[in-house]
Design a protein around this motif. Structure first.
Motif, PDB file in Angstrom:
ATOM      1  N   HIS A 114       0.830  -1.208   0.000  1.00 37.59           N
ATOM      2  CA  HIS A 114       0.000   0.000   0.000  1.00 37.59           C
ATOM      3  C   HIS A 114       0.868   1.264   0.000  1.00 37.59           C
ATOM      4  O   HIS A 114       0.593   2.224  -0.735  1.00 37.59           O
ATOM      5  N   PHE A 115       1.931   1.264   0.802  1.00 32.61           N
ATOM      6  CA  PHE A 115       2.812   2.430   0.866  1.00 32.61           C
ATOM      7  C   PHE A 115       3.452   2.734  -0.490  1.00 32.61           C
ATOM      8  O   PHE A 115       3.792   3.889  -0.775  1.00 32.61           O
ATOM      9  N   SER A 116       3.629   1.704  -1.309  1.00 29.85           N
ATOM     10  CA  SER A 116       4.305   1.884  -2.597  1.00 29.85           C
ATOM     11  C   SER A 116       3.543   2.824  -3.527  1.00 29.85           C
ATOM     12  O   SER A 116       4.142   3.452  -4.407  1.00 29.85           O
ATOM     13  N   LEU A 117       2.255   2.908  -3.350  1.00 34.23           N
ATOM     14  CA  LEU A 117       1.443   3.761  -4.234  1.00 34.23           C
ATOM     15  C   LEU A 117       1.879   5.219  -4.158  1.00 34.23           C
ATOM     16  O   LEU A 117       1.834   5.951  -5.150  1.00 34.23           O
ATOM     17  N   ILE A 189      11.185  -9.125 -14.033  1.00 36.79           N
ATOM     18  CA  ILE A 189      10.881  -7.720 -14.321  1.00 36.79           C
ATOM     19  C   ILE A 189      11.831  -6.811 -13.541  1.00 36.79           C
ATOM     20  O   ILE A 189      12.378  -5.834 -14.087  1.00 36.79           O
ATOM     21  N   LEU A 190      12.067  -7.154 -12.274  1.00 44.75           N
ATOM     22  CA  LEU A 190      12.972  -6.349 -11.457  1.00 44.75           C
ATOM     23  C   LEU A 190      14.415  -6.454 -11.939  1.00 44.75           C
ATOM     24  O   LEU A 190      15.166  -5.471 -11.886  1.00 44.75           O
ATOM     25  N   ILE A 308      13.695   2.516  -4.930  1.00 47.45           N
ATOM     26  CA  ILE A 308      12.451   2.634  -5.698  1.00 47.45           C
ATOM     27  C   ILE A 308      12.023   4.095  -5.816  1.00 47.45           C
ATOM     28  O   ILE A 308      11.625   4.562  -6.897  1.00 47.45           O
ATOM     29  N   SER A 309      12.118   4.827  -4.721  1.00 44.95           N
ATOM     30  CA  SER A 309      11.704   6.238  -4.746  1.00 44.95           C
ATOM     31  C   SER A 309      12.543   7.072  -5.701  1.00 44.95           C
ATOM     32  O   SER A 309      12.079   8.103  -6.210  1.00 44.95           O
ATOM     33  N   LEU A 314       8.210   5.395 -13.334  1.00 41.14           N
ATOM     34  CA  LEU A 314       7.156   4.628 -12.673  1.00 41.14           C
ATOM     35  C   LEU A 314       7.618   3.952 -11.380  1.00 41.14           C
ATOM     36  O   LEU A 314       7.537   2.719 -11.240  1.00 41.14           O
ATOM     37  N   PRO A 315       8.092   4.709 -10.411  1.00 41.62           N
ATOM     38  CA  PRO A 315       8.553   4.085  -9.171  1.00 41.62           C
ATOM     39  C   PRO A 315       7.449   3.319  -8.436  1.00 41.62           C
ATOM     40  O   PRO A 315       7.707   2.278  -7.820  1.00 41.62           O
TER      41      PRO A 315
END
Length: 510
Positions: A114-117, A189-190, A308-309, A314-315
């Motif tokens: 959820h935090f990734s959004l 993908i990663l 990621i950030s 598209l992080p």
């Protein structure tokens, strides 16, 4: 009238379930780091040696015990050698302890999905994880308050486990068709995204550059055996339970090779995703790669979110991909550990699996509650260390002693060869009787010595006695009590008559 034993719908679903069990969170956050610390690319040499001399032989042993005796771990061990059923209960107890905190880590992953959004961790992922999200207290003795987001994630994890297990192998078989390939796809993908980032090649060079001089260091070889033993999924009682759902005259040796090699291959692949991203993080912060490398929670919930950030494209998407990968990696291991408990209770007391699944999941949820307080991460770390370093290792050692010295080992090998796609030779007997037990004893002694000076994790000694030796002692005592109080009737030993193998048929090897 007893119900017929559950059966896997196909060999593919059995292998997928076994691979899903073996491939877990440690494949992502432990293997790459261990490889980096122990010779980089050269580490694959001792790792493969360990895989072929310990991981695969022990996996064959557990597959063989479960499939031949058609019982869960406690009942199979008792049937293998009367008086040893408590070892199977110990393995099942260790699985229950591990899944109690493993589900909490999955709860963290649900929250971080959820935090990734929005990349809620901001510019300081380390402070966000430890200070804001976990609200870590000053010491193990300061409980603080219940963390409601983690509690919600824990409930979601156990609801998922229940829904997967409630219809037995029918629903498990349908789930593993998706949950085993999916994390591999997400990992690819990663990897693809990672190798395109600035600094990725520098990170990969640290991961892959072989330092052949490290092969002369005994610690590197012990690290390889430790990684194999704790990664392949042996000693938990789960592989015995899974194999017991296979007919008695189906392949064992080839399935063991496939499971172990896929586990190792996915671990190796994970290193590309991890170190390409770590290289990118080092490039951004203008620090050497070794200063950016982390293992365990720090990698998954601090280093990766930080990288990621900073991704230019598209992080949020890649954050979702990463934490979804963790969840799909973790869920197969989690419900496998619960299945080990369900299978043992069902085989012992004939309780309906569907009914007991609900109680097992509620019990597992309650056992996880101590880890959702502000001091939960301390206890999680302590219990995890003891469960793996002592619980699993001792179960594996005792299995080797029983199979290598307390039954006719050659007879057991004849059974493996009689039902399998290809034969195993005396190397399997040598590994089970001599090599693997010696390695496990050395690992056990080494860990015990390191435990004394200094104390593990610099935790206060009382917390180690409670969360470490205390939990271990309780599991052992309960295992012995269950064994002594079981309604198990006298079971005949394995057939050892001349001219007759463990398959109950004339020995084809004479």
């Amino acid at each position: 009238m007893s119900q017929p034993r559950d059966r896997w719908a196909s060999r593919l679903k059995f292998i997928l379930a076994a691979v899903g069990l073996a491939v877990g969170l440690g494949n992502v956050w432990r293997f790459p780091y261990v490889a980096y610390e122990n010779g980089g690319g050269a580490f694959m040499i001792p790792y493969l040696v360990a895989l072929f001399t310990a991981g695969i032989p022990l996996l064959m042993l557990e597959f063989g015990i479960g499939q031949r005796l058609q019982k869960a771990a406690p009942q199979a061990m008792e049937k293998l050698r009367p008086g040893t059923g408590w070892i199977g209960w110990w393995a099942v107890g260790i699985s229950l302890v591990i899944v109690a905190y493993y589900a909490v880590i999955m709860a963290w992953a649900w929250n971080y999905l959820h935090f990734s959004l929005t990349q809620a961790w901001g510019n300081n992922a380390n402070s966000f994880f430890y200070d804001q999200y976990l609200s870590v207290s000053e010491s193990p003795g300061e409980f603080g308050s219940i963390n409601l987001p983690i509690l919600g994630g824990l409930a979601l994890t156990w609801i998922s486990i229940y829904l997967i297990l409630r219809k037995g192998l029918i629903s498990v078989g349908k789930v593993v068709i998706w949950t085993v390939p999916l994390p591999v796809i997400l990992l690819l993908i990663l990897v693809i995204r990672g190798v395109t980032l600035d600094g990725a090649m520098e990170g990969l060079s640290y991961y892959l550059t072989p330092d052949l001089s490290r092969l002369l260091d005994p610690e590197v070889w012990l690290a390889a055996y430790g990684q194999v033993f704790f990664s392949v999924g042996i000693g938990w009682g789960i592989m015995i339970a899974y194999a017991s759902y296979r007919p008695g005259k189906t392949d064992i040796t080839n399935n063991a090779f496939i499971t172990a090699l896929l586990d190792g291959g996915i671990s190796f692949l994970a290193g590309f995703a991890v170190f390409s991203t770590v290289g990118y993080l080092a490039h951004l912060n203008q620090v050497p790669v070794p200063d950016a490398v982390q293992s365990g929670f720090g990698l998954a919930f601090v280093a990766y979110p930080t990288a990621i950030s900073q991704m230019p494209f598209l992080p949020a998407v890649f954050g979702i991909v990463f934490f979804l990968m963790l969840l799909t990696l973790g869920i197969d291991s989690a419900f496998g550990m619960v299945e080990a408990v369900i299978a043992a209770v069902h085989d012992e007391w004939k309780i309906s699996k569907k009914t007991f699944t609900l109680f097992a999941c509620i019990g597992g949820f309650l056992l996880g509650l101590p880890f959702v307080f502000d001091n939960g991460i301390y206890w999680l770390d302590i219990v995890d260390h003891w469960a793996c370093a002592y619980g699993l290792a001792v179960v594996g050692l005792l299995e080797c002693i029983i199979a290598g010295w307390m039954i006719r080992t050659q007879e057991f090998r004849m059974y493996l060869n009689a039902v399998s796609d290809f034969r195993v030779g005396n190397w399997w007997t040598f590994c089970i009787r001599f090599l693997t037990p010696v390695i496990l004893l050395i690992m056990f002694a080494r860990t015990l010595i390191q435990e004394i000076t200094p104390l593990y994790g610099d935790y206060p000694s009382w917390s180690l006695w409670i969360g470490g030796w205390g939990v271990t002692t309780v599991v052992v005592l309960i295992s012995v009590i269950l064994h002594l109080k079981s309604k198990m009737k006298e079971l005949p030993p394995l057939p050892v008559a001349d001219g007759e193998g463990l398959s109950g048929e004339p020995d084809r090897n004479k």
